[in-house]
Scaffold this motif. Structure first.
Motif, PDB file in Angstrom:
ATOM      1  N   VAL A 228      42.895  53.547  37.068  1.00  0.00           N
ATOM      2  CA  VAL A 228      42.407  52.850  35.829  1.00  0.00           C
ATOM      3  C   VAL A 228      40.996  52.735  35.718  1.00  0.00           C
ATOM      4  N   TRP A 230      37.732  50.879  33.830  1.00  0.00           N
ATOM      5  CA  TRP A 230      37.567  49.616  33.161  1.00  0.00           C
ATOM      6  C   TRP A 230      36.124  49.304  32.803  1.00  0.00           C
ATOM      7  N   VAL A 241      39.656  48.948  29.082  1.00  0.00           N
ATOM      8  CA  VAL A 241      40.672  49.047  30.232  1.00  0.00           C
ATOM      9  C   VAL A 241      41.519  50.319  29.738  1.00  0.00           C
ATOM     10  N   VAL A 245      46.452  51.327  33.207  1.00  0.00           N
ATOM     11  CA  VAL A 245      46.683  50.233  33.778  1.00  0.00           C
ATOM     12  C   VAL A 245      48.129  49.818  33.813  1.00  0.00           C
ATOM     13  N   ARG A 249      49.979  47.981  36.624  1.00  0.00           N
ATOM     14  CA  ARG A 249      50.375  46.692  36.410  1.00  0.00           C
ATOM     15  C   ARG A 249      51.292  46.156  35.827  1.00  0.00           C
ATOM     16  N   ALA A 253      47.162  48.418  27.927  1.00  0.00           N
ATOM     17  CA  ALA A 253      45.686  48.163  27.814  1.00  0.00           C
ATOM     18  C   ALA A 253      45.095  47.093  27.045  1.00  0.00           C
ATOM     19  N   ALA A 256      45.848  43.883  28.947  1.00  0.00           N
ATOM     20  CA  ALA A 256      44.827  43.693  30.045  1.00  0.00           C
ATOM     21  C   ALA A 256      43.313  43.500  29.620  1.00  0.00           C
ATOM     22  N   THR A 264      44.290  38.329  36.078  1.00  0.00           N
ATOM     23  CA  THR A 264      44.136  39.995  36.717  1.00  0.00           C
ATOM     24  C   THR A 264      44.468  40.026  38.157  1.00  0.00           C
ATOM     25  N   HIS A 299      46.266  42.950  42.831  1.00  0.00           N
ATOM     26  CA  HIS A 299      46.411  42.863  41.330  1.00  0.00           C
ATOM     27  C   HIS A 299      47.811  42.056  41.110  1.00  0.00           C
ATOM     28  N   SER A 330      39.908  51.662  39.432  1.00  0.00           N
ATOM     29  CA  SER A 330      40.931  50.998  40.390  1.00  0.00           C
ATOM     30  C   SER A 330      41.874  52.001  40.690  1.00  0.00           C
TER      31      SER A 330
END
Length: 507
Positions: A228, A230, A241, A245, A249, A253, A256, A264, A299, A330
């Motif tokens: 990811v 960001w 983002v 993502v 998660r 996007a 997020a 987060t 996360h 990430s």
């Protein structure tokens, strides 16, 4: 006539003596074989733990695979081992470790196609199955390379494919001998466990190499399906983002980007990030280089779960060179963390019973002694050896013996507190740490309870099994303050207990 009967009686006496000698020799041979197997198991366990430590320490793949081979060949000197890898691009064999095979043989094998008729290893790669060849010169799997094997003095070869969790063949683990031979059940177990260790090492190295190659090519690939990307401004608000993502998660996007740090990350991870951002801004304001930030952060996911990701950041500067924000990557490291935890667990626990092994017990004993010294508390170390265990192995076989050890472990755990430690240190020997005792009598109560529960019938595969145990106990601070001293005293008392036991309870 009398002389004839005298001679006949003498002859009968000689026959009886010979028969008795043969019986004694057979019994001694069986005992020696059992001792040999136990020593082999202990040697393999030590080698197994050493290899896992190498993997955890990120030693080179060649060194780890060589460590596997050294462990097997040390235990079975008549065997010569090799580990080959398959080049995925060319489907050819590559010799990675084969320390005791002739150099000309390794040179000739390196680069051969992985195919049937190219020895046991080539066939194992193609079929994905174990290939046992008792006589190389008369086996169709060796038709293409049997002359090479003859020059090297190799007569038999057993090859186990090294297969990853996706069913892909990564390579082979092979055992050669200079005589015609077929594997025993013990040999098959040795081959399988060696191939499994090699698979762990190879998969870990492949994953790390893939990670490094990805980072070297481009650390900020926005279209990377796993990572990811960001960006964040100096107030801690997300300004971009990447769509990936959602895989990490569960949030889109756009969702997020609207989230705060607190929405987060977990609270502990938020504190890490805020501290790092503060140091970053301070460093940049002081005209210092952007400080690298690498951390493992938890996360929050849309389904309520958490996922661990490795975070790497860099600074964002405008055209005038002003620091205006942070860009980060990430990467989901959940599987890596699981793998590391699995390796750590295997290195510290007995593979049969799941109990702590000798190394983990020693660490816990040292920690317990330090605690008891600070708080003026007592502890006890109990060494335990099973009685009548060897006859169980003799009569019913090692598989049933292994199941008996598992059940013994469960009964021992039921006899102590959750804060105490029960460990298996080899064969049928166990050691128990009774931590933070208020009264030394507690150890006596536990000892009597253990002897009672281990004397009760074990029902294994419908066979009623009855054993017993001998226990020796040493106390801190009464008997000493050193782990080795306490263990030695407990060992001496255990053997005193064993020698005092009735003959019917001996091993």
């Amino acid at each position: 006539m009398n002389n004839f009967y005298i001679a006949l009686a003498a002859l009968f006496g000689v026959v009886v003596v010979i028969a008795a000698a043969v019986h004694i020799n057979r019994a001694n041979l069986k005992l020696r074989n059992m001792v040999r197997l136990m020593r082999r198991a202990d040697v393999w366990q030590r080698g197994h733990n050493h290899v896992l430590a190498q993997i955890a320490a990120d030693d080179s793949l060649e060194d780890v695979l060589l460590g596997i081979i050294v462990g097997v060949e040390h235990m079975r000197p008549e065997m010569m081992c090799s580990i080959l890898l398959v080049d995925r691009k060319t489907n050819r064999l590559r010799v990675v470790a084969a320390p005791h095979l002739p150099a000309f043989y390794n040179d000739a094998v390196d680069g051969l196609p992985a195919d049937q008729g190219i020895g046991s290893c080539g066939t194992a790669v193609i079929t994905g199955e174990r290939v046992i060849v008792r006589d190389i010169q008369n086996d169709p799997n060796w038709v293409g390379v049997k002359e090479l094997a003859a020059r090297a003095g190799l007569v038999s070869c057993w090859s186990e494919p090294i297969i990853n969790r996706h069913g892909e063949v990564l390579g082979t683990f092979a055992i050669y001998q200079g005589q015609a031979a077929e594997p025993t059940l013990e040999d098959i177990k040795l081959i399988e466990e060696s191939a499994y260790l090699a698979e762990i090492a190879i998969e870990r190295k492949l994953s790390l190499e893939a990670l490094r190659e990805s980072e070297e090519r481009h650390r900020l690939l926005a279209d990377n399906a796993q990572d990811v990307i960001w960006t964040m401004d100096l107030s801690g608000r997300f300004t971009y983002v990447s769509p990936s993502v959602e895989k990490l998660r569960g949030y889109t996007a756009s969702e997020a980007m609207q989230q705060t740090l607190e929405e987060t990350l977990t609270p502990e991870s938020v504190e890490k990030v805020k501290a790092a951002v503060g140091k970053t801004i301070a460093a940049v304001k002081a005209n210092q280089p952007f400080p690298d930030f690498v951390a493992e952060l938890d996360h929050l996911c849309k389904d309520g779960s958490t996922v661990c990701a490795e975070i790497r950041t860099s600074g964002i500067y405008d055209a005038d060179g002003n620091f205006i924000g942070i860009v980060g990557v990430s990467r989901d490291i959940t599987e890596r963390k699981k793998s590391e935890e699995k390796i750590r667990y295997m290195a510290q626990h007995d593979s049969l019973t799941g109990l702590p092994n000798r190394a983990l017990f020693a660490d816990r004993l040292q920690q317990a002694l330090s605690y008891c010294k600070r708080h003026q508390r007592a502890l006890a170390v109990m060494l335990l050896d099973l009685n009548k265990f060897k006859p169980v192995n003799d009569r019913y076989g090692h598989a049933l013996g292994d199941e008996l050890l598992k059940q013994v472990a469960q009964r021992l755990l039921a006899c102590v507190r959750t804060s105490d430690t029960v460990a298996r240190i080899g064969g049928d020997e166990f050691v128990i740490l009774l931590h933070q005792m208020d009264d030394l009598n507690q150890a006596k109560v536990v000892s009597e309870k253990i002897q009672l529960v281990l004397s009760e019938i074990f029902l294994i595969e419908e066979y009623p099994i009855q054993i017993g145990c001998s226990i020796g106990t040493a106390f801190y601070p009464h008997d000493g303050a050193d782990p080795l001293e306490l263990t030695k005293i407990a060992d001496q008392r255990m053997y005193q207990h064993k020698h005092k036991a009735p003959a019917s309870t001996s091993r």
